[in-house]
Design a protein around this motif. Structure first.
Motif, short mmCIF file in Angstrom:
data_model
loop_
_atom_site.label_atom_id
_atom_site.label_comp_id
_atom_site.label_asym_id
_atom_site.label_seq_id
_atom_site.Cartn_x
_atom_site.Cartn_y
_atom_site.Cartn_z
N VAL A 1 -5.96 -15.36 3.70
CA VAL A 1 -6.64 -14.75 4.85
C VAL A 1 -7.15 -15.86 5.78
CG1 VAL A 1 -8.64 -13.38 5.57
CG2 VAL A 1 -7.21 -12.62 3.65
N LYS B 1 -11.08 -10.76 10.48
CA LYS B 1 -9.94 -10.50 9.59
C LYS B 1 -9.26 -9.16 9.84
CE LYS B 1 -12.79 -8.79 5.84
NZ LYS B 1 -13.75 -8.34 6.80
N ALA B 2 -9.97 -8.19 10.40
CA ALA B 2 -9.38 -6.87 10.64
C ALA B 2 -8.46 -6.86 11.86
CB ALA B 2 -10.47 -5.83 10.81
N ASP C 1 -10.22 -5.12 -2.14
CA ASP C 1 -8.84 -4.74 -2.49
C ASP C 1 -7.85 -5.26 -1.44
OD1 ASP C 1 -9.68 -3.46 -4.80
OD2 ASP C 1 -9.52 -1.44 -3.95
N ASP C 2 -8.22 -5.10 -0.17
CA ASP C 2 -7.35 -5.56 0.91
C ASP C 2 -7.21 -7.08 0.90
OD1 ASP C 2 -5.84 -5.12 3.44
OD2 ASP C 2 -7.50 -6.28 4.27
N LEU C 3 -8.31 -7.78 0.69
CA LEU C 3 -8.26 -9.25 0.63
C LEU C 3 -7.32 -9.71 -0.49
CD1 LEU C 3 -12.01 -10.18 1.18
CD2 LEU C 3 -10.13 -10.58 2.76
N PRO D 1 -5.28 -7.70 13.65
CA PRO D 1 -3.95 -8.18 13.26
C PRO D 1 -3.42 -9.24 14.23
CG PRO D 1 -3.78 -6.02 14.26
CD PRO D 1 -5.25 -6.34 14.16
N ASP E 1 -15.59 -2.44 -1.63
CA ASP E 1 -14.49 -2.36 -2.60
C ASP E 1 -13.15 -2.30 -1.88
OD1 ASP E 1 -13.43 -2.05 -5.33
OD2 ASP E 1 -12.98 0.01 -4.70
N LEU E 2 -13.07 -1.51 -0.82
CA LEU E 2 -11.83 -1.42 -0.05
C LEU E 2 -11.47 -2.77 0.58
CD1 LEU E 2 -12.24 2.04 1.75
CD2 LEU E 2 -10.85 1.51 -0.28
N VAL E 3 -12.49 -3.46 1.10
CA VAL E 3 -12.25 -4.76 1.72
C VAL E 3 -11.77 -5.76 0.67
CG1 VAL E 3 -13.37 -6.74 2.85
CG2 VAL E 3 -13.83 -4.41 3.64
N ALA F 1 -4.85 -7.97 -1.80
CA ALA F 1 -3.49 -7.58 -1.44
C ALA F 1 -2.86 -8.55 -0.44
CB ALA F 1 -3.48 -6.15 -0.87
N GLN F 2 -3.69 -9.19 0.36
CA GLN F 2 -3.20 -10.17 1.33
C GLN F 2 -2.99 -11.55 0.71
OE1 GLN F 2 -4.88 -10.29 5.37
NE2 GLN F 2 -6.16 -8.56 4.75
#
Length: 177
Positions: free
Chosen positions: A80, A155-156, A69-71, A158, A65-67, A73-74
């Motif tokens: 990505v 992807k993590a 959400d991050d995807l 930067p 779920d966190l991943v 948001a990007q």
């Protein structure tokens, strides 16, 4: 999605921790399991129980779920993908333009996620890895069956991390060319 009847995906590294599996199945395929099919592989059972037939791996689902959400948001998968292509291009270009680093993989089949590379003088690889570790760049040692070095730029990672590695490679090259 409409092109497929079943999508079965191991999620490790790309979506969540090891052990998380994503299954997407078209409704018309549910309920056709053979009598010998184990209950855990009968998707009708999962469908009837809102995917909660057994206790799901809560931590893994939470991490997914966190991943997700991050995807989002990007900017989604397309954004990505563009970022990953940019990171890979920067690193591969640095290797291809180098006088001391080499990539043993043919350009047409290079990975966007794992970039293997070697030094022309293989005896210097340990020194490069040691120097990188001092700069908090770790896990560059290549796979035990292949050797060399490998930068995982999933992807993590930067863009700044890739740029730091490239700067370190250029500095190393200046001292060892």
């Amino acid at each position: 999605m409409s092109k497929f009847g079943v999508i079965y995906a191991g999620a490790q590294k790309n979506v969540g921790p090891s052990g998380v599996t994503i299954v997407i199945i078209r409704k018309d395929l549910i309920g056709n399991a053979r009598d010998v099919t184990p209950v855990m592989l009968d998707y009708k059972v999962h469908d009837e129980n809102s995917s909660l037939y057994n206790t799901p791996p809560c931590f893994g689902v939470y991490m997914c779920d966190l991943v997700f959400d991050d995807l989002l948001a990007q900017g989604g998968l397309k954004e990505v993908e563009k970022k990953n292509q940019r990171k890979a291009k920067i690193l591969y270009d640095a290797i291809d333009e180098s006088r001391v680093f080499r990539c043993p993989v043919e350009k047409s089949v290079r990975s966007l996620m794992n970039v293997p590379f070697t030094l022309e003088k293989s005896e210097l690889e340990g020194e490069f890895i040691k120097e990188a570790r001092k700069e908090k760049m770790v896990q560059l040692k290549g796979h035990r069956s292949v050797g060399g070095m490998r930068a995982s730029i999933h992807k993590a990672m930067p863009l700044a991390g890739v740029e730091k590695l490239v700067a370190s490679m250029k500095d190393f090259q200046a001292r060892h060319a």
